[in-house]
Enzyme design. Structure first.
Site, PDB file in Angstrom:
ATOM      1  CG  ASP A   1      -5.480  -7.985  -2.194  1.00  0.00           C
ATOM      2  OD1 ASP A   1      -4.421  -8.358  -1.655  1.00  0.00           O
ATOM      3  OD2 ASP A   1      -6.147  -7.033  -1.771  1.00  0.00           O
TER       4      ASP A   1
ATOM      5  CG  HIS B   1      -2.096  -0.985   0.889  1.00  0.00           C
ATOM      6  ND1 HIS B   1      -2.043  -2.302   1.290  1.00  0.00           N
ATOM      7  CD2 HIS B   1      -3.230  -0.849   0.182  1.00  0.00           C
ATOM      8  CE1 HIS B   1      -3.119  -2.921   0.868  1.00  0.00           C
ATOM      9  NE2 HIS B   1      -3.862  -2.068   0.196  1.00  0.00           N
TER      10      HIS B   1
HETATM   11  C1  PEP Z   1      -6.599  -4.573  -5.086  1.00  0.00           C
HETATM   12  O1  PEP Z   1      -6.405  -5.520  -4.329  1.00  0.00           O
HETATM   13  O2  PEP Z   1      -6.303  -4.587  -6.299  1.00  0.00           O
HETATM   14  C2  PEP Z   1      -7.236  -3.344  -4.577  1.00  0.00           C
HETATM   15  C3  PEP Z   1      -7.588  -2.367  -5.394  1.00  0.00           C
HETATM   16  O3  PEP Z   1      -7.376  -3.248  -3.228  1.00  0.00           O
HETATM   17  P1  PEP Z   1      -6.178  -2.846  -2.247  1.00  0.00           P
HETATM   18  O4  PEP Z   1      -4.999  -2.502  -3.083  1.00  0.00           O
HETATM   19  O5  PEP Z   1      -6.656  -1.717  -1.415  1.00  0.00           O
HETATM   20  O6  PEP Z   1      -5.998  -4.113  -1.462  1.00  0.00           O
HETATM   21 MG    MG Z   2      -7.278  -5.487  -2.346  1.00  0.00          MG
END
Ligand code: PEP
Ligand code: MG
Length: 823
Positions: free
Chosen positions: A711, A451
């Site tokens: 994910d 993140h």
């Molecule tokens: C993802 O998993 O692609 C998504 C957009 O959620 P995050 O990155 O917040 O886990």
């Molecule tokens: Mg995600």
């Protein structure tokens, strides 16, 4: 056969350091007509991406493959450094063997070198000899030691073997051989490699190099043991895949802006996290103040906490050790082993436990014991021991972080823009950064889909992650250039490099400006099909920026950022005000609010989440909300109240089963009725493979899908998105991920609902085109990607996008997909 003469050798050299040693050996190669002077620079740059220390006092500097055009003919030159030159900390070199290899003839030298390498007495003799012909004889195989056949390994009782062709352009030289043995060592079986009537131990570098395997030659790998078949399969796959060499070419090719430095004191390689170039002084970020309660009521509980914290710190250290060892070698990684030893110190633990039994909290007791020890060590006359105090302090902090009752983050402040360096940045650290003060950032840990990397991209800050702990030793104020595309941090660049980096930045900015000017135009393909392009945001203030940046709405509001970096959760009213403010800022444009997605790499201290061995496979996202209905209902009530002010949709993260969806929808309905709001669309994120596989069933239950490629990729590939070495391979453009998305889009089409993508892939120009070609209707991305993605989509026809998408689906790996050319 490479002819070697005494002209190729310089005795008694005294280079001041590694770079000067490379220069001197490079000049010798030039003098002998082997290379053009430009190749010397390439030899220096190679050290930035690979360690050419071979072991036992020998290094083999050589240039980057793409600069081979500067090699005039194959040859080697040798610098004898009797006093030794430090190649890397703890690696002293006495024989610098510069290699110019047009093809794989140098393998022969390497083979001879390994005989020498095996024999410290020979190296010692060659390092001190006053007669250059001694060295010529040893390396050209005339000196007795060099042609000494190794003990042949008997493979008669080995049951399994496989033949495989080594396709590496320079044969099985040091780097691919190291890659080979790293894989071999993962298995218990005995591994022997046979080539040209000779055999070598597959787990020994010297032994493998000694075989002298050239390019295009076939080796036979034998294995004996319980996991023999697995070992052979893995080794065959690794050899077929180029033993790690293709990666390097790919990494070079990915540098979009094309800037490379000409002269820097030091380069620290990491992983790319956010593109762009930054130039400025370094500033270390260590503002986290750890606050712990002095006293605790329940000593037994505190003792258990201490046990957990020490175990967690040990597991961090082991990870760091493996990571640094695989990147930079054992000497650099060894410090983490030493840190682990501190945690096994019985006195340290006994003293802490005794204070806990006396009424102190685990955190307080631990800190007191560490502080006392650190002070005592710092006062020691022995400098080495005094230096270890730093290490103990570091280990102490690591455990304390796990024990901390309260984490208080102070926002970063600075009087001038800087390149920020930190061990790691949590999402809340990153969210607190003021982009005006941060030219770029570099972290010792982290991964490209973590993140903090996503936030860096959303703030348009160039960033690299996973650069290893050495970055933490850079002094504040050191000038640096951070290359977010190439993933390198360059320290003390020359004025010329600062200038060319600034010019490159200007060029990139000019291109961006051109795209930015057309950001409000819709993403209409040349044949008139429209793709909606929306923004991913994390706080109220970004809603306005999303519109300014050309976003046609918000496709993903990550509500967790409202919950991070504080001591209590936001109440219903605070959340309502925040969502309402966004709706107002969007002025009628659509907003998709994702319910709380906490867990994984997003920790929230006040929720008392239990430590999990596999947080990404644990209680995160909707799972956590369903287990804490009050937390979830508070958020849902706030969202429904906000829905009375403008259009919004609700999206659940991390759904894995139809049951979770049903319970989530029931709770949403309860909240809606409680506040008296109208129904809104409810959709889900497709992040877990089970949902992609069951997309038909899910499509009947929801209003839309939004694929979270970050994910989905980690779960499809089983590669942790924050893993420092695997994360780079966890590429959302892998056909396995794309085929899943294709399946989801088709199921959605059948059910008459739409599919969007809000993971990082949507913001990559190639990714956006492929996704549009697969039939994705909405792409949601970090704000800075909106203008370039729209411009890209406007430059092609949907027919072309579909063709590219079909080609991508037919590829066998992500490299093939990345090699596809956009029209
Ligand atoms: C993802 O998993 O692609 C998504 C957009 O959620 P995050 O990155 O917040 O886990
Ligand atoms: Mg995600």
């Amino acid at each position: 056969m490479i002819a070697m003469t005494t002209d190729n050798i310089v005795l008694n050299a005294e280079p001041s350091g590694k770079l000067q040693a490379i220069e001197q050996v490079g000049e010798l190669l030039v003098r002998n007509g082997f290379i053009e002077p430009e190749y010397i620079d390439s030899m220096k740059r190679r050290e930035e991406v690979a360690n050419t220390y071979l072991g036992n006092g020998i290094s083999i500097p050589h240039g980057l493959p793409e600069n081979r055009n500067h090699i005039l003919k194959t040859g080697v030159a040798i610098l004898q450094v009797p006093g030794g030159v430090t190649w890397n900390p703890g690696e002293i070199v006495n024989l610098v063997v510069g290699i110019a290899a047009k093809s794989d003839e140098h393998i022969e030298i390497l083979t001879n070198l390994t005989h020498v390498l095996d024999d410290p007495a020979t190296v010692e003799r060659l390092a001190a000899t006053g007669d250059p012909s001694d060295i010529v004889r040893a390396l050209s195989g005339e000196a007795g030691t060099s042609r000494r056949p190794g003990p042949e390994l008997d493979v008669a009782d080995f049951d399994h073997s496989v033949d495989v062709t080594v396709m590496n352009p320079h044969g099985l030289h040091a780097r691919p051989a190291t890659f080979f043995l790293d894989i071999a060592k993962l298995f218990d079986s005995t591994i022997v490699v046979e080539f040209d009537g000779r055999s070598g131990n597959g787990k020994s570098l010297a032994s493998l190099l000694k075989l002298g395997v050239g390019s295009g030659r076939i080796i036979r790998i034998h294995a004996k043991g319980d996991d023999a078949m697995q070992a052979l399969n893995a080794l065959k796959d690794a050899v077929d895949a180029g033993l790690g060499e293709i990666e390097e070419e790919k990494a070079v090719a990915r540098t979009a802006h094309g800037w490379v430095p000409s002269e820097v004191k030091r380069t620290i390689p990491g992983c790319t996290a956010s593109p762009g170039l930054a130039c400025g002084p370094i500033r270390q970020f260590t503002h986290r103040r750890i606050v712990v309660e002095a006293m605790a009521k329940d000593p037994e509980h505190e003792l258990t906490e201490l046990g957990h914290a020490v175990a967690a710190a040990k597991s961090n250290l082991r990870m760091l050790y493996n990571e640094v060892r695989s990147r930079s070698g054992e000497p650099q990684a060894a410090i983490f082993r030493a840190h682990e030893a501190f945690l096994e110190d019985p006195e340290l633990l006994a003293e802490t436990k005794s204070r806990i039994r006396g009424g102190n909290s685990a955190g307080y007791a631990w800190r007191q014991v560490i502080d006392d020890r650190v002070r005592a060590m710092e006062q020691h006359d022995d400098e080495v021991l005094a230096a270890r105090a730093m290490d103990l302090r570091d280990v102490g902090r690591r455990v304390l972080r796990h024990l901390a009752g309260v984490l208080q983050d102070e926002p970063f402040t600075s009087s001038e823009p800087v390149i920020l360096v930190a061990e790691d940045l949590t999402p809340s650290d990153t969210a607190l950064l003021d982009p005006a003060l941060i030219l770029g950032f570099c972290t010792a840990g982290g991964g490209p889909t973590s993140h903090s990397a996503i936030i860096a991209r959303s703030l348009d800050i160039p960033a690299i992650v996973a650069a290893g702990p050495t970055v933490l030793e850079i002094e504040d104020g050191t000038m640096a250039i951070l290359d977010g595309d190439g993933g390198n941090l360059y320290l003390e660049p020359s004025p010329a490099d600062v200038e060319t980096a600034a010019e490159t930045r200007k060029r990139i900015e000019a291109e961006r400006d051109a795209e930015y000017r057309t950001r409000y135009e819709p993403a209409l393909t040349l044949d008139g099909e429209r793709v909606e392009v929306a923004a991913n945001i994390g706080k109220a203030s970004e809603a306005e920026k999303a519109v300014e940046g050309g976003g046609e709405g918000v496709g993903l509001l990550r509500t967790e950022f409202l919950f991070l970096g504080r001591e209590t959760p936001p109440d219903e009213d605070e959340q309502y005000q925040s969502y309402k403010a966004m709706i107002e800022a969007l002025n009628g444009l659509p907003l998709i609010i994702r319910t709380l997605d906490i867990g994984g790499d997003k920790a929230v201290p006040y929720l008392d989440l239990p430590a999990e061995d596999n947080p990404f496979l644990g209680e995160r996202g909707i799972r956590l909300c369903l287990n804490r209905p009050e937390l979830f209902l508070t958020q849902l009530r706030a969202i429904y109240r906000a829905s009375m002010h403008g259009p919004l949709r609700i999206m659940f993260p991390m759904i894995a089963t139809l049951d979770e969806l049903a319970v989530g929808k029931r709770l949403a309905e309860k909240a809606r009725i409680e506040v008296g709001a109208e129904p809104v669309d409810i959709g889900i994120m497709v992040e877990v493979p089970s949902v992609a596989v069951m997309a038909r069933e899910f499509a009947k239950e929801v209003a839309f899908f939004s694929v979270g490629t970050n994910d989905l990729t980690q779960y499809v590939m089983a590669m942790d998105r924050v893993h420092p070495t695997l994360a780079a391979q966890a590429d959302s453009l892998h056909p396995a991920v794309l085929r899943m998305i294709d399946q989801v889009v088709r199921a959605a089409d059948e059910a008459g609902i739409w599919t969007g993508v809000c993971g990082g892939l949507a913001g990559e120009p190639l990714g956006a085109v492929i996704l549009a070609g697969l039939g994705v209707k909405e792409l949601s991305m970090v704000i800075p990607s909106i203008a370039p993605v729209k411009a890209r989509l406007r430059s092609i026809t949907m027919k072309q996008a579909r063709e590219i998408a079909q080609q991508a689906l037919a590829c066998v790996d992500n490299n093939q997909v990345r090699a596809l050319k956009l029209p």
